[in-house]
Design a protein around this motif. Structure first.
Motif, PDB file in Angstrom:
ATOM      1  N   ASN A 263       0.791  -1.158  -0.041  1.00 30.57           N
ATOM      2  CA  ASN A 263       0.037  -0.078   0.002  1.00 30.57           C
ATOM      3  C   ASN A 263       0.843   1.404  -0.171  1.00 30.57           C
ATOM      4  OD1 ASN A 263      -2.730  -1.076   0.145  1.00 30.57           O
ATOM      5  ND2 ASN A 263      -1.976  -1.919   2.292  1.00 30.57           N
ATOM      6  N   LEU A 264       0.743   2.141  -1.010  1.00 27.92           N
ATOM      7  CA  LEU A 264       1.552   3.417  -1.125  1.00 27.92           C
ATOM      8  C   LEU A 264       0.623   4.319  -0.853  1.00 27.92           C
ATOM      9  CD1 LEU A 264       3.558   2.958  -4.164  1.00 27.92           C
ATOM     10  CD2 LEU A 264       4.223   2.020  -2.134  1.00 27.92           C
ATOM     11  N   MET A 265       0.982   5.557  -0.250  1.00 24.81           N
ATOM     12  CA  MET A 265       0.316   6.801  -0.077  1.00 24.81           C
ATOM     13  C   MET A 265      -0.337   7.495  -1.185  1.00 24.81           C
ATOM     14  SD  MET A 265       3.278   9.760   0.767  1.00 24.81           S
ATOM     15  CE  MET A 265       1.980  10.788   1.086  1.00 24.81           C
ATOM     16  N   GLN A 266      -1.356   8.041  -1.133  1.00 24.69           N
ATOM     17  CA  GLN A 266      -2.255   9.001  -2.157  1.00 24.69           C
ATOM     18  C   GLN A 266      -1.312   9.907  -2.324  1.00 24.69           C
ATOM     19  OE1 GLN A 266      -6.125  10.498  -0.868  1.00 24.69           O
ATOM     20  NE2 GLN A 266      -6.701  10.664  -3.082  1.00 24.69           N
ATOM     21  N   ASN A 267      -1.071  10.365  -3.629  1.00 23.76           N
ATOM     22  CA  ASN A 267      -0.209  11.503  -4.232  1.00 23.76           C
ATOM     23  C   ASN A 267      -1.094  12.454  -4.652  1.00 23.76           C
ATOM     24  OD1 ASN A 267       2.407  12.133  -4.082  1.00 23.76           O
ATOM     25  ND2 ASN A 267       2.863  11.568  -6.379  1.00 23.76           N
ATOM     26  N   PHE A 268      -2.463  12.179  -5.021  1.00 23.78           N
ATOM     27  CA  PHE A 268      -3.066  13.357  -5.759  1.00 23.78           C
ATOM     28  C   PHE A 268      -4.473  13.130  -5.047  1.00 23.78           C
ATOM     29  CE2 PHE A 268       0.323  13.157  -8.529  1.00 23.78           C
ATOM     30  CZ  PHE A 268       0.494  14.478  -8.979  1.00 23.78           C
ATOM     31  N   ALA A 269      -5.285  14.384  -4.699  1.00 20.16           N
ATOM     32  CA  ALA A 269      -6.268  14.185  -4.026  1.00 20.16           C
ATOM     33  C   ALA A 269      -7.503  15.244  -4.962  1.00 20.16           C
ATOM     34  CB  ALA A 269      -6.374  14.357  -2.640  1.00 20.16           C
ATOM     35  N   PHE A 270      -7.556  15.162  -6.101  1.00 20.97           N
ATOM     36  CA  PHE A 270      -8.384  16.007  -7.062  1.00 20.97           C
ATOM     37  C   PHE A 270      -8.145  17.292  -6.666  1.00 20.97           C
ATOM     38  CE2 PHE A 270     -10.629  11.970  -5.571  1.00 20.97           C
ATOM     39  CZ  PHE A 270     -10.670  11.187  -6.760  1.00 20.97           C
ATOM     40  N   PRO A 271      -6.771  17.802  -6.828  1.00 23.48           N
ATOM     41  CA  PRO A 271      -6.347  19.297  -6.594  1.00 23.48           C
ATOM     42  C   PRO A 271      -7.209  20.253  -7.549  1.00 23.48           C
ATOM     43  CG  PRO A 271      -4.856  18.020  -8.207  1.00 23.48           C
ATOM     44  CD  PRO A 271      -5.893  16.948  -7.679  1.00 23.48           C
ATOM     45  N   TYR A 272      -7.484  20.087  -8.711  1.00 24.30           N
ATOM     46  CA  TYR A 272      -8.400  20.887  -9.565  1.00 24.30           C
ATOM     47  C   TYR A 272      -9.811  21.070  -8.892  1.00 24.30           C
ATOM     48  CZ  TYR A 272      -4.427  20.883 -12.956  1.00 24.30           C
ATOM     49  OH  TYR A 272      -3.202  20.797 -13.561  1.00 24.30           O
ATOM     50  N   PHE A 273     -10.169  20.717  -7.975  1.00 20.46           N
ATOM     51  CA  PHE A 273     -11.320  21.092  -7.410  1.00 20.46           C
ATOM     52  C   PHE A 273     -11.238  22.034  -6.039  1.00 20.46           C
ATOM     53  CE2 PHE A 273     -13.115  16.982  -9.337  1.00 20.46           C
ATOM     54  CZ  PHE A 273     -13.540  17.616 -10.247  1.00 20.46           C
ATOM     55  N   SER A 274      -9.896  22.366  -5.936  1.00 25.69           N
ATOM     56  CA  SER A 274      -9.459  22.901  -4.566  1.00 25.69           C
ATOM     57  C   SER A 274     -10.378  24.575  -4.853  1.00 25.69           C
ATOM     58  CB  SER A 274      -7.886  23.315  -4.754  1.00 25.69           C
ATOM     59  OG  SER A 274      -7.202  21.972  -4.292  1.00 25.69           O
ATOM     60  N   ARG A 275     -10.487  25.004  -3.474  1.00 23.77           N
ATOM     61  CA  ARG A 275     -11.034  26.255  -3.422  1.00 23.77           C
ATOM     62  C   ARG A 275     -10.009  27.433  -3.093  1.00 23.77           C
ATOM     63  NH1 ARG A 275     -15.021  23.192   0.812  1.00 23.77           N
ATOM     64  NH2 ARG A 275     -12.700  22.000   0.720  1.00 23.77           N
ATOM     65  N   ASP A 276      -8.769  27.126  -2.836  1.00 28.17           N
ATOM     66  CA  ASP A 276      -7.882  28.143  -2.749  1.00 28.17           C
ATOM     67  C   ASP A 276      -6.477  27.394  -2.936  1.00 28.17           C
ATOM     68  OD1 ASP A 276      -6.801  26.969  -0.196  1.00 28.17           O
ATOM     69  OD2 ASP A 276      -8.569  27.973   0.672  1.00 28.17           O
ATOM     70  N   VAL A 277      -5.510  28.182  -3.286  1.00 23.17           N
ATOM     71  CA  VAL A 277      -4.131  27.724  -3.567  1.00 23.17           C
ATOM     72  C   VAL A 277      -3.673  26.648  -2.198  1.00 23.17           C
ATOM     73  CG1 VAL A 277      -1.720  28.113  -4.123  1.00 23.17           C
ATOM     74  CG2 VAL A 277      -3.564  29.403  -5.092  1.00 23.17           C
ATOM     75  N   ALA A 278      -3.938  27.167  -1.025  1.00 21.78           N
ATOM     76  CA  ALA A 278      -3.252  26.251  -0.135  1.00 21.78           C
ATOM     77  C   ALA A 278      -3.800  24.952   0.005  1.00 21.78           C
ATOM     78  CB  ALA A 278      -3.690  27.007   1.309  1.00 21.78           C
TER      79      ALA A 278
END
Length: 479
Positions: A263-278
């Protein structure tokens, strides 16, 4: 060896079958993983196998001696040796020519002629990734957060683990290394889930990324000939190209690992649905962001002191990690400038939950924030993609010209309809799967079985229909 190649299509089933035939022999399995990983890496260029083996040997013995020593000065000296060795190799292969060229230019600007010699060397694939992976191991042992391993084969398998060797995720020894100590049994559900994630990763890479690349390259390579709206379209295509390419690699790596019981760690969590840059940076390349947080940001003082300086340093180093070019450094600086106002206003952790949680659609405010964040990120991506700083500046200047609101040129417009439809399909699937580790993890899982299989068949059909005739490398192979 590329994940989207015929070679890997043959390599993976063979390794999978032999690996599980060794099911009751943990040491044999680990040895086979290490050998297979070296074959996988050596397929690109066998000459660089020495580098990864050398890093493995150095950190294996340094970590053991750090644990043995009770003298703080000796422990620190050993850690410095590890840092110097690993970062030294990375510096020579990746950054030497950059520093020499800028050194020469600086003295030329001052009126002196200096002829520092550059090196004609090839950048070893994945060196930035496995270097950070071995460094985290040594640092964690030094901090007494991890006991060093005394099993060289397990450690070699951890460093060279082929699914994530070339482009991550950058795994911590605290997560991945202990998995080599435990017996692993084949689990059908894990294997099926792994295949599902591999399928979605291939779709991201071969359908979304590779087809967006065709138009992004066309527009960026001839940017002086296009209108502002066409340039904006090119920037959007590159934004989806790099996301599909890099997160697609991560999905294939994580899915492949699950086939082998890891089991590897998740590397992306749907970044283009982010509501701010943080929020974007909590969701984009998570393994690198958290690496810099734990091994650079916090040691610098984190948010306790000089937090603005520390954030700026992190983003500049992150940009430089991506490549020896001023375009990457400026890309990092731009993201720092996006992030710092949120930090100063103490709004950098406002959006920590899933967007539109328990709702089908975002609110107008959430949609506005998503579009605004995506736009800011896409503007920064121009520097990431451009050939030079001047190219990026001219591209952005022309993009924000008076014809930004006009329709893209007809020659581009008539070509892009299929990829626009595919992007719309992709965004919809990602949206409805945003609460999971990858978009199709649970999508249609409770639906009528033929419907679910029809969906998987559609994905396979689209891959077959839109895949490029030539193998296309992943963008992050160059880093």
């Amino acid at each position: 060896m590329l994940f989207n190649s015929i070679d890997f299509t043959i390599f993976l089933p063979i390794v999978f079958l032999i690996y599980w035939l060794l099911n009751s022999h943990l040491r044999a399995q680990n040895l086979f993983v290490a050998i297979s990983s070296y074959v996988f890496y050596g397929w690109w260029d066998y000459r660089f196998l020495f580098l990864i083996f050398f890093s493995t040997v150095v950190d294996f013995f340094i970590a053991k001696n750090i644990q043995k020593s009770r003298d703080p000065k000796v422990r620190k000296l050993l850690l410095i040796c590890s840092l110097f060795t690993n970062l030294g190799l990375l510096g020579v292969f990746k950054y030497y020519n950059f520093f020499v060229e800028n050194f020469n230019q600086a003295f030329t600007f001052l009126g002196y002629h200096v002829n520092g010699s550059s090196l004609n060397i090839v950048l070893p694939v994945g060196i930035s990734f496995y270097t950070f992976q071995t460094l985290s191991y040594t640092i964690d042992v030094y901090r007494s957060k991890l006991q060093p391993t005394h099993n060289f084969v397990s450690f070699a398998a951890f460093v060279s683990f082929f699914p994530q060797l070339v482009a991550g995720p950058i795994e911590r020894a605290t997560n991945l290394l202990p998995q080599f100590y435990k017996s692993r049994k084949f689990e059908y559900t894990n294997a099926v889930d792994g295949l599902r994630q591999i399928l979605w990763g291939l779709f991201k890479k071969m359908v979304i990324a590779d087809n967006c690349a065709l138009y992004a390259d066309m527009i960026f390579n001839n940017s002086e000939s296009y209108s502002g709206s066409t340039l904006a379209l090119g920037a959007v295509f590159f934004a989806f190209q790099i996301y599909g390419d890099f997160s697609g690699y991560s999905d294939i790596a994580i899915g492949t690992s699950r086939l082998f019981g890891f089991n590897l760690m998740q590397n992306f969590a749907f970044p283009y649905f982010s509501r701010d840059v943080a929020e974007f940076w909590r969701r984009w390349h998570i393994s690198l962001s958290t690496w810099f947080r734990d091994y650079l940001y916090i040691p610098l003082g984190g948010s306790r002191s000089h937090k603005v300086r520390n954030v700026f340093v992190i983003f500049l180093v992150s940009g430089f990690w991506h490549g020896a070019n001023w375009t990457f450094i400026i890309w990092g600086a731009i993201n720092a400038l996006y992030f710092i106002p949120l930090l100063l206003a103490k709004r950098n952790r406002v959006n920590t939950s899933i967007v539109a949680e328990n709702k089908r659609l975002p609110s107008p405010k959430e949609l506005f924030n998503i579009i605004t964040t995506f736009s800011l990120v896409t503007i920064a991506w121009v520097f990431f993609r451009a050939e030079s700083v001047s190219h990026a500046l001219i591209f952005i200047r022309d993009m924000f010209s008076l014809d930004l609101l006009s329709l893209p040129v007809y020659s581009i417009r008539k070509l892009i309809y299929p990829i626009v439809v595919l992007l719309a399909f992709f965004v919809v699937v990602e949206w409805f799967g945003r609460k999971d580790k990858y978009a199709i993890e649970n999508l249609l899982k409770n639906k009528f079985t033929p419907i679910r299989w029809a969906f998987y068949t559609l994905i396979i059909f689209l891959i077959g229909m839109y895949m490029q005739t030539e193998e296309t490398p992943f963008i992050y192979f160059q880093f």
